[in-house]
Design an enzyme around this catalytic site. Structure first.
Site, PDB file in Angstrom:
ATOM      1  N   ASP A  99       0.907  -1.144   0.000  1.00 46.54           N
ATOM      2  CA  ASP A  99       0.000   0.000   0.000  1.00 46.54           C
ATOM      3  C   ASP A  99       0.944   1.191   0.000  1.00 46.54           C
ATOM      4  O   ASP A  99       1.578   1.478   1.025  1.00 46.54           O
ATOM      5  CB  ASP A  99      -0.883   0.013   1.247  1.00 46.54           C
ATOM      6  CG  ASP A  99      -1.849   1.185   1.224  1.00 46.54           C
ATOM      7  OD1 ASP A  99      -1.418   2.294   0.875  1.00 46.54           O
ATOM      8  OD2 ASP A  99      -3.024   0.996   1.559  1.00 46.54           O
ATOM      9  N   HIS A 100       1.081   1.850  -1.136  1.00 50.09           N
ATOM     10  CA  HIS A 100       2.201   2.798  -1.240  1.00 50.09           C
ATOM     11  C   HIS A 100       2.069   3.965  -0.261  1.00 50.09           C
ATOM     12  O   HIS A 100       3.046   4.642   0.030  1.00 50.09           O
ATOM     13  CB  HIS A 100       2.418   3.257  -2.690  1.00 50.09           C
ATOM     14  CG  HIS A 100       1.455   4.306  -3.156  1.00 50.09           C
ATOM     15  ND1 HIS A 100       0.201   4.010  -3.597  1.00 50.09           N
ATOM     16  CD2 HIS A 100       1.573   5.659  -3.253  1.00 50.09           C
ATOM     17  CE1 HIS A 100      -0.416   5.134  -3.949  1.00 50.09           C
ATOM     18  NE2 HIS A 100       0.396   6.150  -3.752  1.00 50.09           N
TER      19      HIS A 100
ATOM     20  N   HIS B 212      -5.783   2.853   1.172  1.00 47.10           N
ATOM     21  CA  HIS B 212      -5.042   4.012   1.680  1.00 47.10           C
ATOM     22  C   HIS B 212      -5.727   4.690   2.877  1.00 47.10           C
ATOM     23  O   HIS B 212      -5.089   4.978   3.886  1.00 47.10           O
ATOM     24  CB  HIS B 212      -4.832   5.053   0.576  1.00 47.10           C
ATOM     25  CG  HIS B 212      -4.218   4.493  -0.682  1.00 47.10           C
ATOM     26  ND1 HIS B 212      -3.270   3.503  -0.663  1.00 47.10           N
ATOM     27  CD2 HIS B 212      -4.417   4.793  -1.990  1.00 47.10           C
ATOM     28  CE1 HIS B 212      -2.899   3.225  -1.911  1.00 47.10           C
ATOM     29  NE2 HIS B 212      -3.592   3.985  -2.727  1.00 47.10           N
TER      30      HIS B 212
HETATM   31  C1  BG6 Z   1      -3.558   4.799  -6.287  1.00 46.51           C
HETATM   32  C2  BG6 Z   1      -4.917   4.865  -6.889  1.00 46.51           C
HETATM   33  O1  BG6 Z   1      -3.461   3.700  -5.411  1.00 46.51           O
HETATM   34  O2  BG6 Z   1      -3.291   5.986  -5.567  1.00 46.51           O
HETATM   35  C3  BG6 Z   1      -5.058   6.092  -7.770  1.00 46.51           C
HETATM   36  O3  BG6 Z   1      -5.173   3.696  -7.652  1.00 46.51           O
HETATM   37  C4  BG6 Z   1      -4.652   7.340  -7.031  1.00 46.51           C
HETATM   38  O4  BG6 Z   1      -6.372   6.208  -8.281  1.00 46.51           O
HETATM   39  C5  BG6 Z   1      -3.303   7.150  -6.361  1.00 46.51           C
HETATM   40  O5  BG6 Z   1      -4.601   8.409  -7.953  1.00 46.51           O
HETATM   41  C6  BG6 Z   1      -2.965   8.321  -5.459  1.00 46.51           C
HETATM   42  O6  BG6 Z   1      -1.642   8.189  -5.002  1.00 46.51           O
HETATM   43  P1  BG6 Z   1      -0.780   9.459  -4.614  1.00 46.51           P
HETATM   44  O7  BG6 Z   1       0.482   8.889  -4.067  1.00 46.51           O
HETATM   45  O8  BG6 Z   1      -0.593  10.257  -5.847  1.00 46.51           O
HETATM   46  O9  BG6 Z   1      -1.589  10.199  -3.590  1.00 46.51           O
END
Ligand code: BG6
Length: 488
Positions: free
Chosen positions: A185-186, A248
């Site tokens: 989960d980045h 997230h």
């Molecule tokens: C991803 C989603 O996991 O996270 C995207 O699939 C979203 O839809 C993105 O835009 C948002 O990531 P960050 O790091 O740009 O906030």
């Protein structure tokens, strides 16, 4: 403090795809510049598109030039590019695994690599289990393999509901043990998210306040300015609840609300987060109608690749309760959406109002309560708002902010989430990854909401104007509790 990273071979299935181009290859390049990659490494992309090693190196360089947080330096690139290789082939074809195996043996032999391998499945989830099964069949992974190590990385979405998530997890578990499985989960790789635990447990001022005695409510906002862009094919199957909330936002919630762990061990931290997911008050049936709002931005149905009659939500807001001793009765309001007023992710913890006496005696002008806000992005940092007397003979009170900015304190150049996460897989640290029970507990919470929506498709999805803060229903959701959204 970085642990030693053993020589390793990183195999990226989907190596010529978007994730590799935008995130993985640029992250690996930055790790190389920071001297964090092992002295000996091979990065082997696998993909359908026929390409030579050189073409793959060019592809990687293009990605780094556009998406790396640092400009590409010719000399540094040269050293990095020599560790990149490409094997063309389809994952459905067993012959691909035969040629991959032969190539890996050769590359590892030439580079003196011991056979430690990380398999990154940067491919659609429908291929996770077949690919893992092929890896076992072709004897890439032995049962209970410890040395050399074999690890697998998967990305969300892991399933589209609880049942399909379990199927994927079962399929992966037939090949990889849980301690070999790294579910990304980045958001957990973001510095600001990691700092929440430091903020809470490395400062004596905040932790005593963060509970139902002092906190009025918590808001977690993940707002995006962009629309669905080129990802309609995926997004039409997902929607904001699956795409953002299941992972997230619930992860941000667990980090904000978890009890202090007794150590920083990966399992200890993940156990504490799991307790929060298990303590979420279930939202099902009519409670979904009362506590969950969805919306779709005007124009979504006309985006390329979107069904003109699409009922997919691009916005969700929900009120969540945590039924444990610390948080009982404290509402957590979560919201996320595409095409909102601006990109802003923030967690704000609003303390209880002051009693209506002394400086707060004027009911027509109540003092603003204290708010602790963690800015996840952009303008990373946090602030604490407090009331202060304005200089002058009369008592006039204003809200002022104590503010911490990462950039001011530590300079620019914060590492990207994928840098940290890739490094952690190499060192075998699972703290920032989703454990199986965590993914399933999050689906367990979200699946009844999806079920209610599927059961009651009749009312149109509330629309909101691109560039706004979402549908009016979301204001009502929080408004009925006597509160309002904070502008992040
Ligand atoms: C991803 C989603 O996991 O996270 C995207 O699939 C979203 O839809 C993105 O835009 C948002 O990531 P960050 O790091 O740009 O906030």
């Amino acid at each position: 403090m970085t642990e030693r990273v053993d020589p390793v071979t990183l195999v990226i299935f989907g190596g010529a795809g978007d994730l590799a181009h935008r995130k993985l290859l640029p992250a690996l390049y930055n790790l190389r510049i920071d001297g964090l990659l092992p002295s000996s490494i091979a990065i082997v992309g696998v993909g359908r598109r026929p390409a030579s090693d050189q073409a793959y190196r060019d592809f990687a360089r293009g990605g780094a030039a556009r998406f790396s947080r640092r400009p590409v330096d010719d000399a540094a690139w040269q050293g990095f590019a020599e560790s990149l290789f490409f094997v063309p082939g389809s994952l459905e074809d067993p012959a691909t695994f035969a040629s991959l195996g032969a190539r890996l043996d050769l590359v590892e032999h030439e580079r003196g690599l011991p056979g430690n391998r990380i398999y990154y499945l940067a491919i659609p989830p429908s291929l996770f289990v077949t690919t893992a099964t092929q890896l076992a069949r072709a004897r890439f992974v032995q049962p209970h393999q410890i040395s050399p190590f074999a690890r697998v990385i998967v990305e969300k979405p892991i399933g589209r509901d609880l049942e399909s998530a379990r199927r994927i997890n079962d399929g992966l578990a037939r090949v990889f043990h849980e301690d070999q499985t790294f579910r990304i989960d980045h958001y957990l790789g973001k510095e600001t998210v990691q700092n929440i635990l430091v903020l809470r447990f490395a400062n004596s001022i905040f932790e005593p306040l963060l509970n139902r005695r002092y906190v009025d409510h918590v808001q977690i906002t993940v707002a995006e300015a962009e629309g669905v862009g080129t990802r309609a094919g995926y997004y039409e199957q997902a929607g904001a609840l699956r795409d953002m909330v299941q992972n997230h936002l619930l992860q941000l919630l667990t980090v904000t609300a978890m009890e202090p762990p007794f150590s920083l061990g990966a399992e200890v931290i993940r156990d504490e987060k799991q307790e929060i997911l298990r303590a979420l008050r279930p939202l099902a049936g009519e409670a979904v109608d009362r506590h969950v709002v969805r919306g779709q931005y005007d124009g979504y149905a006309k985006e390329p690749g979107v069904d003109p009659a699409s009922r997919v939500e691009t916005y969700v807001a929900l009120e969540v309760g945590i039924e444990n001793w610390r948080w009982s009765g404290v509402p957590f309001f979560l919201r996320t959406g595409k095409h909102l007023a601006r990109r802003a992710s923030e967690i704000s913890i609003q303390l209880k109002p002051l009693p209506p006496i002394l400086f707060n005696a004027r009911s027509e002008a109540p003092l603003a309560p204290n708010v602790l806000s963690v800015r996840i992005q952009p303008n990373e940092g946090f602030s604490f708002s407090i009331s202060s007397k304005r200089p002058g003979p009369s008592v006039r009170i204003s809200t002022v902010k104590m503010d911490f900015s990462y950039e001011d304190a530590f300079g620019a150049g914060t590492p990207e989430a994928y840098e940290r996460l890739l490094l952690d897989v190499m060192t075998g640290d699972q703290t920032l990854f989703m454990r199986r029970d965590g993914v399933e507990a999050a689906w367990d919470f979200v699946t009844p909401i999806l079920a209610r929506w599927a059961e009651r498709p009749a009312p149109p999805i509330p629309a909101y104007a691109p560039g706004s803060w979402g549908p009016a229903d979301a204001d009502r959701l929080i408004g009925t509790t006597g509160r309002s959204w904070r502008a992040p």
